[in-house]
Design an enzyme around this catalytic site. Structure first.
Site, short mmCIF file in Angstrom:
data_model
loop_
_atom_site.label_atom_id
_atom_site.label_comp_id
_atom_site.label_asym_id
_atom_site.label_seq_id
_atom_site.Cartn_x
_atom_site.Cartn_y
_atom_site.Cartn_z
N LYS A 175 0.84 -1.20 0.00
CA LYS A 175 0.00 0.00 0.00
C LYS A 175 0.87 1.25 0.00
CE LYS A 175 -1.61 -1.54 3.79
NZ LYS A 175 -2.34 -1.84 5.05
N THR A 207 -7.60 9.37 8.72
CA THR A 207 -7.17 8.15 8.04
C THR A 207 -7.00 6.98 9.01
OG1 THR A 207 -4.87 8.89 8.23
CG2 THR A 207 -6.03 9.39 6.16
N GLY A 209 -7.57 3.66 10.71
CA GLY A 209 -8.25 2.43 10.33
C GLY A 209 -8.21 2.11 8.85
N THR A 210 -7.39 2.81 8.09
CA THR A 210 -7.36 2.56 6.64
C THR A 210 -6.91 1.14 6.32
OG1 THR A 210 -5.17 3.60 6.58
CG2 THR A 210 -7.04 4.96 5.92
N GLY A 211 -5.83 0.69 6.97
CA GLY A 211 -5.32 -0.65 6.67
C GLY A 211 -6.28 -1.73 7.09
N CYS A 212 -6.88 -1.57 8.26
CA CYS A 212 -7.86 -2.55 8.74
C CYS A 212 -9.07 -2.61 7.81
CB CYS A 212 -8.34 -2.19 10.15
SG CYS A 212 -7.03 -2.07 11.38
#
Length: 264
Positions: A175, A207, A209-212
């Protein structure tokens, strides 16, 4: 027809923006029933992580066994594990479970900079879980740590993905949210080749919690029977919308908007 069911194994975020809470919201929005195994309880909000208490390995084993005994899990994801002991526990507990595709989100550092994976646990993650992963979803700093290289250009990104696939991951999504420029690019390396996914980069602090959210959306789509590339495309569109239309909650790194994506 039975509603698709998925599992998230991760930590709890009291602020509701990341971890188990973000995963369940995302899966619900994507039409998938979410089950969960909580590996840690964090006291956090948009300004940072104040406290982390790991769940016992006995509790995690029991949670996984309970899910396996009663649900038809078609895809599962792993987020925050924290310690080498927890990684070993989860890996052993999943060994005899038929939970479908595994999306591994190597959660290492919170949005505010708090460490969420002990340094001695990185080797355990690579040894115990990387070979099981249908897809691993590191951001740029995580890819550097896992591949043990410095990433400065696209060639380095491809090299990092190659290393992670050699270590056992079936596919790698690196990412680009930590990158620079007006475009946020992600790179999917899989058996069929390389897919790049671009979206506008937004100047926003919201932003958290974007990866989760991204990995949970991929998991949900896989649970519905989507191909890996289609699942990643949908997840990219979902998280891009969630960032572009923030909720403006909190005084720090606010949560993304899990309601924002409209396929129509």
């Amino acid at each position: 027809m039975t509603i698709p069911q998925a599992l998230t194994i991760a930590g709890s975020d009291s602020g509701g923006g990341a971890g188990i809470q973000a995963d369940i919201k995302t899966m619900q929005m994507r039409g998938v029933f979410a089950t969960s195994v909580i590996t840690a309880i964090t006291a956090q909000n948009t300004c940072g992580v104040n406290h982390i208490e790991m769940a016992s390995t006995a509790s995690v084993r029991a949670q996984i066994a309970a899910i396996a005994a009663d649900f038809t899990i078609r895809a599962h994801k792993i987020g925050m594990l924290g310690t080498a002991d927890m990684i070993a526990c989860v890996a052993a507990s999943l060994r005899d479970c038929n939970f479908g595709a595994l999306v591994l989100d190597p959660v290492m550092i919170s949005k505010g900079g708090a460490p969420l994976l002990q340094s001695d646990a990185i080797a355990a993650l690579k040894r115990e879980l990387l070979p099981r992963a249908t897809l691993i979803t590191p951001n740029l700093p995580e890819a550097e740590q896992l591949a043990d290289i410095r990433i400065s250009d696209d060639a380095d990104i491809a090299r990092a993905a190659r290393i992670l696939r050699q270590q056992g991951a079936h596919a790698v999504l690196i990412k680009g949210g930590h990158g620079e420029g007006d475009t946020c690019r992600d790179w999917l390396f899989h058996e069929g080749g390389t897919l790049t996914l671009d979206a506008p980069r937004h100047a926003t602090p919201h932003t958290h919690g974007t990866g989760c959210t991204l990995s949970a959306c991929i998991t949900a789509e896989l649970a519905k029977g989507a191909t890996l590339t289609d699942a990643v495309r949908t997840a990219k569109a979902y998280i891009s919308a969630a960032i572009a239309r923030p909720l403006n909650i909190g005084h720090g790194h606010g949560p993304v908007n899990h309601w924002a994506y409209d396929e129509t």
